[in-house]
Design an enzyme around this catalytic site. Structure first.
Site, PDB file in Angstrom:
ATOM      1  N   ASP A  90       2.073  44.684  34.043  1.00  0.00           N
ATOM      2  CA  ASP A  90       3.343  44.510  34.764  1.00  0.00           C
ATOM      3  C   ASP A  90       4.532  45.028  33.960  1.00  0.00           C
ATOM      4  O   ASP A  90       5.686  44.725  34.280  1.00  0.00           O
ATOM      5  CB  ASP A  90       3.571  43.018  35.061  1.00  0.00           C
ATOM      6  CG  ASP A  90       2.730  42.511  36.218  1.00  0.00           C
ATOM      7  OD1 ASP A  90       2.155  43.348  36.938  1.00  0.00           O
ATOM      8  OD2 ASP A  90       2.628  41.280  36.388  1.00  0.00           O
ATOM      9  N   ASP A 145      -5.139  36.920  26.633  1.00  0.00           N
ATOM     10  CA  ASP A 145      -3.729  37.268  26.533  1.00  0.00           C
ATOM     11  C   ASP A 145      -3.543  38.394  25.523  1.00  0.00           C
ATOM     12  O   ASP A 145      -4.445  38.702  24.738  1.00  0.00           O
ATOM     13  CB  ASP A 145      -2.904  36.047  26.130  1.00  0.00           C
ATOM     14  CG  ASP A 145      -2.653  35.103  27.298  1.00  0.00           C
ATOM     15  OD1 ASP A 145      -2.934  35.491  28.448  1.00  0.00           O
ATOM     16  OD2 ASP A 145      -2.179  33.970  27.059  1.00  0.00           O
ATOM     17  N   ASP A 147      -2.075  38.813  22.708  1.00  0.00           N
ATOM     18  CA  ASP A 147      -2.100  38.641  21.262  1.00  0.00           C
ATOM     19  C   ASP A 147      -3.473  38.218  20.740  1.00  0.00           C
ATOM     20  O   ASP A 147      -3.607  37.896  19.561  1.00  0.00           O
ATOM     21  CB  ASP A 147      -1.049  37.614  20.827  1.00  0.00           C
ATOM     22  CG  ASP A 147      -1.200  36.289  21.558  1.00  0.00           C
ATOM     23  OD1 ASP A 147      -1.620  36.310  22.722  1.00  0.00           O
ATOM     24  OD2 ASP A 147      -0.858  35.238  20.977  1.00  0.00           O
ATOM     25  N   ASP A 238      -2.707  27.850  34.244  1.00  0.00           N
ATOM     26  CA  ASP A 238      -4.031  27.556  33.700  1.00  0.00           C
ATOM     27  C   ASP A 238      -4.382  26.070  33.843  1.00  0.00           C
ATOM     28  O   ASP A 238      -5.482  25.718  34.283  1.00  0.00           O
ATOM     29  CB  ASP A 238      -4.115  27.999  32.239  1.00  0.00           C
ATOM     30  CG  ASP A 238      -2.886  27.596  31.423  1.00  0.00           C
ATOM     31  OD1 ASP A 238      -2.012  26.880  31.953  1.00  0.00           O
ATOM     32  OD2 ASP A 238      -2.802  28.001  30.249  1.00  0.00           O
TER      33      ASP A 238
END
Length: 509
Positions: A90, A145, A147, A238
């Site tokens: 995005d 994610d 990282d 989540d």
């Protein structure tokens, strides 16, 4: 009288939350053999029998870590014919070009990886995952994610846990790439280690509801769909989905023995944005899901109590904030009342201290802290850090309960895995002083006044609490100020339009 009653009620509520934590400690210690057995699942099926897995990588403006993420996912040891990778991008900056380059490179290597750009960033991360799900062919959905840097054997080690058709999702333990970067990262790792050792394991072995942590786990696609899919009406999509799935009868599986390395925020603004999103989102989930948990048939009283205490655990920060604010007038009031509340007060403080020290000490020993005495120092400083963040976090919780909507603000990533690395020029940091930072400084002075009042009254029973409050608010205030001005100086030297070098590191080397 009202202040004393409220003060006592807060102590009772905090004790109730900590007793719930203690029950998780007991469940973890009593049933740990089951968790160890879970670490040795059935043998990995023949490669031709492995299920098709879709790996989703939700990314939004991750200039510093997106290439590292794609490199790590491309190294996953899983049959190419049974794996597809979706980079759900995005982004609105140079990250788009970096991802396009890496995706094109690995496509040439024969890896089934797609660069997916949806028309609108509706629903933030939940919207991206939902959009990708409509295109996913996999029976199972692994999520990482930006990282995170999973080990190559991550899928091969976790997939066997999904052979039980009742298991809806598997979560693994977070590890920390930059744990030793600074005191701030060490304190974060200290708190997260307790969550991923005691809380998640205790809920798993106790058959209580638990939460998917948003990343470093695998979902059964059917479980997502039957639970109502990803929804963006909370900031913690989540937690929301994992509870809805368990309310539908799906089971949670936890692999404490599998670590998924990730990056901790190294700057105070980044940490605050992360804490704000987590706590406000959990408060939104409490509003949304409490009724469903209470009405759930077939759920034991113990399971319901643990689920509700889990959903409302966010209120601890607000209770700590109120306890601290009230403790100063309580110091004065109890010198002018005819009865002594010392026994009541000390009893609850000692009980809470024993419970919390047990909760945080066990992970420190299990994870083999090299210097065990440092655990005492980390416990003290972690507690003071949470006290110092209590005002900021209380605002997030209150906004969540009031259903005050706000955008999904992601935590800036830095790609810093060693001491001495510089973060100040990170283009995603917005250096500004908020009114909350000013209030944190004033609250530090407020508790200095509390210590002064204790001296004048010759009453020191609350001095340890006030000392921790002074340390906590002072630490958060000074870091917020120093990090803000460091970022301002860096941005003056390097305008936002200048793109920094992006270094792809193999952090497993």
């Amino acid at each position: 009288m009202f202040i004393l009653v409220l003060y006592g009620l807060i102590l009772v509520l905090l004790t109730a939350h900590n007793l719930c934590r203690l029950s998780l400690v007991m469940a973890y210690l009593r049933y740990r053999p089951r968790q160890k057995a879970n670490a040795l699942p059935a043998a990995v099926p023949d490669k031709d029998d492995l299920p098709l897995i879709t790996v989703q990588l939700p990314v939004y403006n991750e200039l510093y870590v997106s290439a590292r993420l794609i490199e790590a996912i491309a190294e996953l040891e899983y049959p190419a014919s049974r794996l597809e990778i979706q980079v759900l991008d995005d982004s609105t900056d140079e990250t788009v070009d970096i991802i396009a380059q890496r995706v094109a490179f690995f496509q040439q290597q024969g890896i089934n990886i797609q660069h997916i750009r949806r028309p609108h960033r509706t629903g933030y991360k939940a919207g991206a995952l939902s959009y990708g799900l409509t295109l996913a062919r996999g029976e199972f959905i692994a999520i990482f994610d930006a990282d995170f840097v999973p080990a190559p054997d991550f899928l091969l080690r976790t997939v066997p846990n999904l052979t039980d058709p009742q298991v809806g999702f598997v979560q693994t333990r977070w590890e920390h790439l930059n744990k030793h970067y600074s005191l701030l990262t060490r304190l974060q790792s200290f708190g997260l280690d307790a969550h991923f050792t005691i809380e998640q394991s205790g809920r798993y072995v106790g058959d209580y509801f638990a939460n998917f942590n948003g990343t470093a786990g695998i979902w059964r696609k059917t479980a997502i769909e039957q639970a109502g899919g990803w929804q963006s009406n909370t900031l913690t999509e989540d937690l929301d989905l994992s509870y809805r799935a368990q309310l539908k009868g799906w089971k949670f599986n936890y692999r404490e023995d599998i670590g998924a390395p990730a990056e901790l925020p190294v700057e105070m603004t980044a940490l605050k944005s992360q804490q704000y999103r987590w706590l406000k989102g959990s408060a939104e989930c409490a509003r949304k899901l409490t009724g469903a948990v209470i009405r759930q048939h077939g759920l034991t009283i113990s399971a319901k109590v643990h689920a509700l205490m889990h959903l409302f655990s966010n209120q601890i920060v607000f209770l700590v904030f109120l306890l601290g604010v009230l403790s100063v007038p309580v110091l004065y009031i109890r010198k002018h009342i005819p009865w002594d509340i010392t026994v009541f007060e000390i009893s609850f403080f000692v009980l809470n201290l024993i419970t919390l020290s047990t909760f945080y000490a066990i992970p420190a020993f299990i994870l083999n802290y090299r210097k065990k005495p440092l655990m005492i120092w980390h416990f003290f400083m972690f507690s003071t850090l949470m006290m110092g963040l209590s005002l900021h976090n209380s605002v997030a919780v209150i906004e969540g309960y009031l259903n005050r909507k706000s955008p999904f603000v992601r935590t800036p990533k830095f790609n810093l895995n060693h001491k001495g690395g510089r973060w100040e020029a990170n283009k995603y940091i917005v250096p500004e002083l908020s009114w909350l930072t000013v209030m944190e400084g004033l609250l530090g002075l407020y508790y200095v006044g509390g210590l002064s009042l204790a001296y004048r009254l010759d009453e020191y029973r609350l001095a340890p609490l006030h000392l921790m409050m002074v340390t906590g608010f002072g630490y958060v205030f000074l870091l917020s100020i120093s990090h803000t001005f460091a970022a301002l100086r860096a941005k003056h030297r390097q305008p936002d339009t200048e793109v920094p070098d992006v270094i792809v590191q193999d952090v497993r080397a």
